[in-house]
Design a protein around this motif. Structure first.
Motif, short mmCIF file in Angstrom:
data_model
loop_
_atom_site.label_atom_id
_atom_site.label_comp_id
_atom_site.label_asym_id
_atom_site.label_seq_id
_atom_site.Cartn_x
_atom_site.Cartn_y
_atom_site.Cartn_z
N ARG A 37 0.44 -1.38 0.33
CA ARG A 37 -0.26 0.18 -0.12
C ARG A 37 0.27 1.58 0.17
N ILE A 38 1.55 0.83 0.53
CA ILE A 38 2.91 1.94 0.72
C ILE A 38 3.91 2.27 -1.02
N VAL A 39 3.71 1.20 -2.12
CA VAL A 39 4.55 1.04 -2.74
C VAL A 39 6.28 1.00 -1.90
N MET A 40 6.46 0.49 -1.56
CA MET A 40 7.38 0.29 -1.43
C MET A 40 8.63 -1.61 -1.55
N ASP A 41 8.81 -1.52 -1.04
CA ASP A 41 10.36 -3.12 -1.71
C ASP A 41 9.68 -3.59 -0.04
N PRO A 42 8.70 -4.88 0.31
CA PRO A 42 8.44 -5.15 1.53
C PRO A 42 9.50 -6.14 2.28
N SER A 43 10.88 -6.66 1.17
CA SER A 43 12.42 -6.37 1.69
C SER A 43 12.61 -4.64 2.67
N LYS A 44 12.58 -4.33 2.03
CA LYS A 44 12.93 -2.99 2.33
C LYS A 44 11.96 -2.45 3.71
N LEU A 45 11.30 -2.63 3.34
CA LEU A 45 10.13 -2.15 5.12
C LEU A 45 10.85 -3.19 6.49
N SER A 46 10.96 -4.52 6.22
CA SER A 46 11.39 -5.21 6.80
C SER A 46 13.22 -5.05 7.52
N ARG A 47 13.77 -4.86 6.58
CA ARG A 47 15.37 -3.99 7.38
C ARG A 47 14.67 -3.07 7.41
N SER A 48 14.53 -2.35 7.19
CA SER A 48 14.27 -0.55 8.39
C SER A 48 13.57 -0.73 9.77
N LEU A 49 12.88 -2.08 9.28
CA LEU A 49 11.98 -2.51 10.96
C LEU A 49 12.89 -2.81 11.68
N SER A 50 13.83 -4.35 11.04
CA SER A 50 14.45 -4.53 12.43
C SER A 50 16.27 -4.13 12.88
N GLY A 51 16.16 -2.33 11.71
CA GLY A 51 17.33 -0.95 11.91
C GLY A 51 18.87 -1.80 11.62
#
Length: 309
Positions: A37-51
């Motif tokens: 929904r935010i048109v973002m690579d899911p892996s990038k979101l996951s890495r950003s959330l993990s720090g």
């Protein structure tokens, strides 16, 4: 110095990631769905959330838009200065820690998705290099500053447009196959996949025209090239899995699933290009019916087991 849309935000203590995680959890949807929904690579979101990766300003702007929260709260400032230039704040239904507000539902659409959809339409009509940010802003009835707030540059816009098309393509395949019950029969599922790849509708044509621009850019851009590889890996894997199940069901010959998927997807690409060229005015060209018949003929002669033919 003020941050620009492409800048990555320092988050040593992980506070921004924690706020983003709260927003995702509050929506009630999966992390992958939120990324879509935010048109973002899911892996990038996951890495950003993990720090292990920092969010960019533009990504946080899209997250704030999708979660209906104040961007200042995401950044920890508690101010409204970071709100998108033309995105009105929505009354909240729940308080957010540290100031600011949030609601508990992801909207079906928002400014980032509007921008991406209009970008797809304009690319399909005019080609990526003929589309200016000002054209996209005019189509969205907003300012170029608002476009850059969510997507820093043309490369980010093309990547977002392609990713949106990828997600729409995947969702359409899943929905159609579920509706027809084709998952019970590998041959029927493969036929349905091929039908969905034939550019008959306006939406299918738009997506194919964006793919053509993707192919050209993939040869010049490392980022777009990675997206190109990712999409085709997913697509060929989908086809290979169906072929593999068809072999197990006895409806397909004993073939190499990966090799068959490579040849079949290449045939889809080549025929679709001819269909689009014919629609653009080429004489004695290939139409959607011709493409679909050729694909089914390939399946019949190269894949179907004798008893299933």
């Amino acid at each position: 110095m003020p941050n620009t849309a492409g800048d990555r935000i320092q988050d040593g203590a992980g506070e921004i990631a924690e706020r983003v995680r709260e927003v995702v959890e509050a929506t009630g949807c999966s992390q992958r769905e939120f990324a879509r929904r935010i048109v973002m690579d899911p892996s990038k979101l996951s890495r950003s959330l993990s720090g292990s990766r920092r969010f960019t300003v533009a990504e946080l702007a899209r997250i704030a838009d999708a979660g209906r929260v104040d961007a200042g709260w995401l950044l920890g400032s508690g101010s409204t200065e970071d709100t998108a230039p033309d995105t009105p704040k929505t009354p909240s239904t729940a308080p957010a820690p540290g100031g600011g507000t949030r609601t508990t539902a992801v909207p079906a659409a928002g400014r980032p998705l509007q921008i991406v959809r209009e970008t797809v339409r304009l690319i399909a009509e005019h080609g990526f290099h003929a589309v200016r940010v000002a054209d996209i802003a005019a189509a969205c009835d907003t300012s170029t500053a608002a476009i850059h707030y969510h997507f820093p540059g043309r490369a980010e816009l093309l990547e977002a447009a392609v990713r949106w098309c990828m997600d729409e393509d995947t969702a359409s395949r899943a929905a159609r196959i579920s509706e027809t019950g084709a998952t019970e029969d590998a041959a029927a599922e493969l036929a349905e996949l091929l039908a969905l790849q034939t550019p008959r509708t306006e939406q299918q044509r738009r997506q194919w025209l964006v793919w053509l621009d993707l192919w050209a850019e993939a040869a010049r851009s490392t980022a777009i090239g990675r997206l190109h590889v990712e999409y085709y890996r997913q697509w060929r894997t989908t086809v290979a899995d169906v072929v593999r199940r068809g072999i197990a069901q006895g409806v397909f010959r004993t073939v190499d699933p990966e090799s068959s998927a490579l040849r079949l997807t290449a045939l889809v690409d080549g025929l679709a290009s001819q269909v689009l060229a014919s629609a653009a005015g080429a004489e004695d060209g290939t139409g959607p019916d011709d493409m679909h018949a050729a694909l089914l003929a390939y399946v019949r002669t190269e894949l179907l087991a004798p008893a299933a033919g």
